[in-house]
Design a protein around this motif. Structure first.
Motif, PDB file in Angstrom:
ATOM      1  N   GLN A   7       0.842  -1.213   0.000  1.00 34.98           N
ATOM      2  CA  GLN A   7       0.000   0.000   0.000  1.00 34.98           C
ATOM      3  C   GLN A   7       0.867   1.249   0.000  1.00 34.98           C
ATOM      4  O   GLN A   7       0.589   2.215  -0.723  1.00 34.98           O
ATOM      5  CB  GLN A   7      -0.924   0.025   1.242  1.00 34.98           C
ATOM      6  N   ASP A   8       1.937   1.232   0.809  1.00 39.91           N
ATOM      7  CA  ASP A   8       2.830   2.407   0.861  1.00 39.91           C
ATOM      8  C   ASP A   8       3.449   2.674  -0.504  1.00 39.91           C
ATOM      9  O   ASP A   8       3.574   3.822  -0.929  1.00 39.91           O
ATOM     10  CB  ASP A   8       3.952   2.189   1.892  1.00 39.91           C
ATOM     11  N   ARG A   9       3.834   1.600  -1.180  1.00 37.79           N
ATOM     12  CA  ARG A   9       4.431   1.805  -2.517  1.00 37.79           C
ATOM     13  C   ARG A   9       3.388   2.362  -3.486  1.00 37.79           C
ATOM     14  O   ARG A   9       3.686   3.229  -4.298  1.00 37.79           O
ATOM     15  CB  ARG A   9       5.003   0.489  -3.044  1.00 37.79           C
ATOM     16  N   LEU A  10       2.152   1.847  -3.381  1.00 38.95           N
ATOM     17  CA  LEU A  10       1.088   2.344  -4.271  1.00 38.95           C
ATOM     18  C   LEU A  10       0.806   3.822  -3.995  1.00 38.95           C
ATOM     19  O   LEU A  10       0.459   4.577  -4.912  1.00 38.95           O
ATOM     20  CB  LEU A  10      -0.193   1.526  -4.066  1.00 38.95           C
ATOM     21  N   ASP A  11       0.977   4.221  -2.743  1.00 38.16           N
ATOM     22  CA  ASP A  11       0.700   5.621  -2.375  1.00 38.16           C
ATOM     23  C   ASP A  11       1.670   6.604  -3.031  1.00 38.16           C
ATOM     24  O   ASP A  11       1.468   7.816  -2.957  1.00 38.16           O
ATOM     25  CB  ASP A  11       0.757   5.792  -0.846  1.00 38.16           C
ATOM     26  N   GLN A  12       2.720   6.086  -3.653  1.00 43.27           N
ATOM     27  CA  GLN A  12       3.669   7.000  -4.318  1.00 43.27           C
ATOM     28  C   GLN A  12       3.108   7.529  -5.642  1.00 43.27           C
ATOM     29  O   GLN A  12       3.654   8.460  -6.210  1.00 43.27           O
ATOM     30  CB  GLN A  12       4.997   6.286  -4.571  1.00 43.27           C
ATOM     31  N   CYS A 172      -3.809  -0.280 -13.900  1.00 44.34           N
ATOM     32  CA  CYS A 172      -4.003  -1.563 -13.205  1.00 44.34           C
ATOM     33  C   CYS A 172      -3.378  -1.597 -11.821  1.00 44.34           C
ATOM     34  O   CYS A 172      -3.581  -2.571 -11.073  1.00 44.34           O
ATOM     35  CB  CYS A 172      -3.549  -2.703 -14.109  1.00 44.34           C
ATOM     36  N   LEU A 173      -2.714  -0.499 -11.434  1.00 41.56           N
ATOM     37  CA  LEU A 173      -2.320  -0.372 -10.023  1.00 41.56           C
ATOM     38  C   LEU A 173      -3.572  -0.452  -9.152  1.00 41.56           C
ATOM     39  O   LEU A 173      -3.526  -0.906  -8.009  1.00 41.56           O
ATOM     40  CB  LEU A 173      -1.624   0.972  -9.780  1.00 41.56           C
ATOM     41  N   GLY A 174      -4.701  -0.014  -9.727  1.00 42.12           N
ATOM     42  CA  GLY A 174      -5.960  -0.062  -8.979  1.00 42.12           C
ATOM     43  C   GLY A 174      -6.328  -1.476  -8.548  1.00 42.12           C
ATOM     44  O   GLY A 174      -6.872  -1.688  -7.464  1.00 42.12           O
ATOM     45  N   TYR A 175      -6.030  -2.451  -9.399  1.00 42.43           N
ATOM     46  CA  TYR A 175      -6.372  -3.839  -9.012  1.00 42.43           C
ATOM     47  C   TYR A 175      -5.254  -4.515  -8.228  1.00 42.43           C
ATOM     48  O   TYR A 175      -5.498  -5.541  -7.595  1.00 42.43           O
ATOM     49  CB  TYR A 175      -6.884  -4.647 -10.207  1.00 42.43           C
ATOM     50  N   VAL A 176      -4.066  -3.909  -8.229  1.00 43.65           N
ATOM     51  CA  VAL A 176      -3.052  -4.359  -7.268  1.00 43.65           C
ATOM     52  C   VAL A 176      -3.556  -3.990  -5.861  1.00 43.65           C
ATOM     53  O   VAL A 176      -3.548  -4.812  -4.942  1.00 43.65           O
ATOM     54  CB  VAL A 176      -1.678  -3.704  -7.551  1.00 43.65           C
ATOM     55  N   ALA A 177      -4.037  -2.753  -5.741  1.00 46.01           N
ATOM     56  CA  ALA A 177      -4.581  -2.311  -4.450  1.00 46.01           C
ATOM     57  C   ALA A 177      -5.764  -3.191  -4.042  1.00 46.01           C
ATOM     58  O   ALA A 177      -5.921  -3.545  -2.866  1.00 46.01           O
ATOM     59  CB  ALA A 177      -5.002  -0.842  -4.531  1.00 46.01           C
ATOM     60  N   ALA A 178      -6.574  -3.563  -5.017  1.00 48.64           N
ATOM     61  CA  ALA A 178      -7.746  -4.403  -4.714  1.00 48.64           C
ATOM     62  C   ALA A 178      -7.324  -5.777  -4.205  1.00 48.64           C
ATOM     63  O   ALA A 178      -8.030  -6.387  -3.384  1.00 48.64           O
ATOM     64  CB  ALA A 178      -8.616  -4.540  -5.967  1.00 48.64           C
ATOM     65  N   ALA A 179      -6.196  -6.263  -4.692  1.00 44.85           N
ATOM     66  CA  ALA A 179      -5.717  -7.581  -4.233  1.00 44.85           C
ATOM     67  C   ALA A 179      -5.379  -7.528  -2.750  1.00 44.85           C
ATOM     68  O   ALA A 179      -5.710  -8.451  -1.988  1.00 44.85           O
ATOM     69  CB  ALA A 179      -4.489  -8.009  -5.042  1.00 44.85           C
ATOM     70  N   VAL A 180      -4.745  -6.440  -2.335  1.00 44.04           N
ATOM     71  CA  VAL A 180      -4.413  -6.280  -0.908  1.00 44.04           C
ATOM     72  C   VAL A 180      -5.712  -6.220  -0.097  1.00 44.04           C
ATOM     73  O   VAL A 180      -5.862  -6.868   0.942  1.00 44.04           O
ATOM     74  CB  VAL A 180      -3.581  -4.993  -0.673  1.00 44.04           C
ATOM     75  N   GLU A 181      -6.651  -5.452  -0.621  1.00 41.73           N
ATOM     76  CA  GLU A 181      -7.948  -5.294   0.053  1.00 41.73           C
ATOM     77  C   GLU A 181      -8.655  -6.642   0.212  1.00 41.73           C
ATOM     78  O   GLU A 181      -9.152  -6.980   1.291  1.00 41.73           O
ATOM     79  CB  GLU A 181      -8.786  -4.327  -0.801  1.00 41.73           C
ATOM     80  N   LEU A 182      -8.665  -7.413  -0.851  1.00 40.54           N
ATOM     81  CA  LEU A 182      -9.312  -8.729  -0.829  1.00 40.54           C
ATOM     82  C   LEU A 182      -8.658  -9.667   0.194  1.00 40.54           C
ATOM     83  O   LEU A 182      -9.341 -10.340   0.970  1.00 40.54           O
ATOM     84  CB  LEU A 182      -9.169  -9.362  -2.207  1.00 40.54           C
ATOM     85  N   ALA A 183      -7.333  -9.671   0.164  1.00 38.68           N
ATOM     86  CA  ALA A 183      -6.606 -10.557   1.078  1.00 38.68           C
ATOM     87  C   ALA A 183      -6.918 -10.173   2.526  1.00 38.68           C
ATOM     88  O   ALA A 183      -7.096 -11.051   3.384  1.00 38.68           O
ATOM     89  CB  ALA A 183      -5.110 -10.476   0.803  1.00 38.68           C
ATOM     90  N   GLU A 184      -7.026  -8.868   2.784  1.00 37.68           N
ATOM     91  CA  GLU A 184      -7.350  -8.424   4.154  1.00 37.68           C
ATOM     92  C   GLU A 184      -8.758  -8.857   4.534  1.00 37.68           C
ATOM     93  O   GLU A 184      -9.011  -9.288   5.659  1.00 37.68           O
ATOM     94  CB  GLU A 184      -7.220  -6.899   4.265  1.00 37.68           C
TER      95      GLU A 184
END
Ligand SMILES: Cc1ncc(COP(=O)(O)O)c(C=O)c1O
Length: 343
Positions: A7-12, A172-184
């Motif tokens: 998430q921190d990396r995506l926030d860049q 598609c960074l948006g669905y990288v973020a979604a993967a983290v969300e799903l796993a949580e």
């Protein structure tokens, strides 16, 4: 890396925020009981984002922020006549005062139903080009994007060009973020991650690629299954594998995905082709509507759900699996299909 680090990396990256996350992950108790098999769930990305929402909301958060960063006044994209991506791009442009130019490689229809009606409400410029509709897998996705980019430059001039379906690393960074969300969410629900399979419709493959990259980066054992709804592109698994690899690379942990390992069932459930509604799709739409009161669309989610029902009927999943259907939206398309949806 863990989810927080990712998430921190995506926030860049510059990003707009279109709604609250996590999107709901809900059980489908009636349909699960009716089918008597694995536990079924649905993840509600269908309402996420501007202009009635859908999976493009997550991609547009990054894409629109990038368009603004580049100082562009026009945004160009393209798709099928009932493109949800085009509709949501138009909706995202309107409040930012950007001109949305939507290209459709078809004759201008005599009426503008469904997504096309919404495109006009958002004041998008519609460009109908009555040739070159493709859709027969004679070109790769990248070749198609290059051709349309060139054409749009000739017709519209300087713009922020968004490939079909927002199929870019930034989108598609948006669905990288979604993967983290799903796993949580899977963890919070106490589900065994190695028993979870996430099923999604595949059109341009960006959603699947983002999820592949995200789950790989956080080392999650959650499995993915993409169902191709259009058989649209030449060497499609290679495009998805490349995008997933590029996503891992920009996020700091390069990985090579092999086309043969892309978790997608190509062609089988696409029927005669993209946007051609099948009887099985109508049955799937009715099934979910009548068991759970949830609406699917005729082009993407209805077709993918029909594939999922077929796989369930054929015993593809063990009974202790948790199947999460990613609802990617597309509902305005229902009004373009009218009577056909009745089945
Ligand atoms: C409603 C809907 N579901 C699924 C998809 C497929 O997503 P992707 O293009 O990322 O494969 C799309 C767009 O292509 C869509 O509009």
């Amino acid at each position: 890396m863990d989810g927080r680090t990712l998430q921190d990396r995506l926030d860049q990256w510059p990003r707009l925020h279109y709604g609250r996350t996590p999107t709901p992950l809900e059980p489908l108790p009636n349909l699960t009981r009716q089918l008597g098999g694995p536990q079924l769930w649905i993840k509600r990305d269908d309402g996420y984002g501007p202009g009635m929402g859908g999976n493009k909301g997550r991609k547009l958060e990054f894409l629109m922020a990038e368009a603004l960063r580049q100082g562009k006044r026009k945004v160009v994209t393209f798709g099928g006549l009932q493109s949800n991506h085009a509709r949501m791009t138009a909706a995202a442009c309107a409040p930012l005062g950007l001109e949305a130019h939507l290209f459709f490689f078809a004759r201008r229809p005599s009426t503008l139903p469904g997504n096309l009606l919404l495109d006009t409400l958002f004041n998008a410029r519609l460009h109908f080009i009555p040739f070159g509709g493709g859709g027969d897998a004679s070109l790769t996705l990248e070749q198609t994007n290059r051709l349309v980019r060139w054409l749009s430059w000739a017709l519209v001039g300087r713009s922020y060009f968004m490939p079909v379906g927002g199929h870019t690393v930034i989108g598609c960074l948006g669905y990288v973020a979604a993967a983290v969300e799903l796993a949580e969410q899977v963890t919070a629900l106490g589900l065994a991650a190695d028993k979870v399979v996430v099923v999604t419709a595949v059109g341009t493959g960006g959603t699947l690629a983002g999820l592949m990259a995200g789950l790989r980066l956080i080392g999650s054992p959650i499995q993915l299954l993409g169902l191709d709804i259009g058989k649209l592109w030449k060497t499609f698994p290679a495009s998805i594998a490349r995008l997933a690899g590029d996503l891992c690379a920009v996020l700091g942990e390069p990985h090579t995905f092999l086309p043969a390992n892309v978790p997608m069932i190509a062609e089988t459930y696409a029927g005669p082709g993209y946007s051609v509604m099948t009887q099985n799709t109508a049955v799937a739409i009715h099934t979910l509507a009548q068991s759970e009161g949830i609406i699917l669309d005729p082009v993407y989610t209805g077709k993918a759900f029909a594939g999922l029902l077929d796989l369930l009927a054929n015993g593809r999943f063990s009974p202790d699996t948790h199947l999460i259907f990613l609802h990617t939206g597309g509902l305005p398309g229902l009004w373009a299909y009218g009577e056909q949806v009745k089945g």
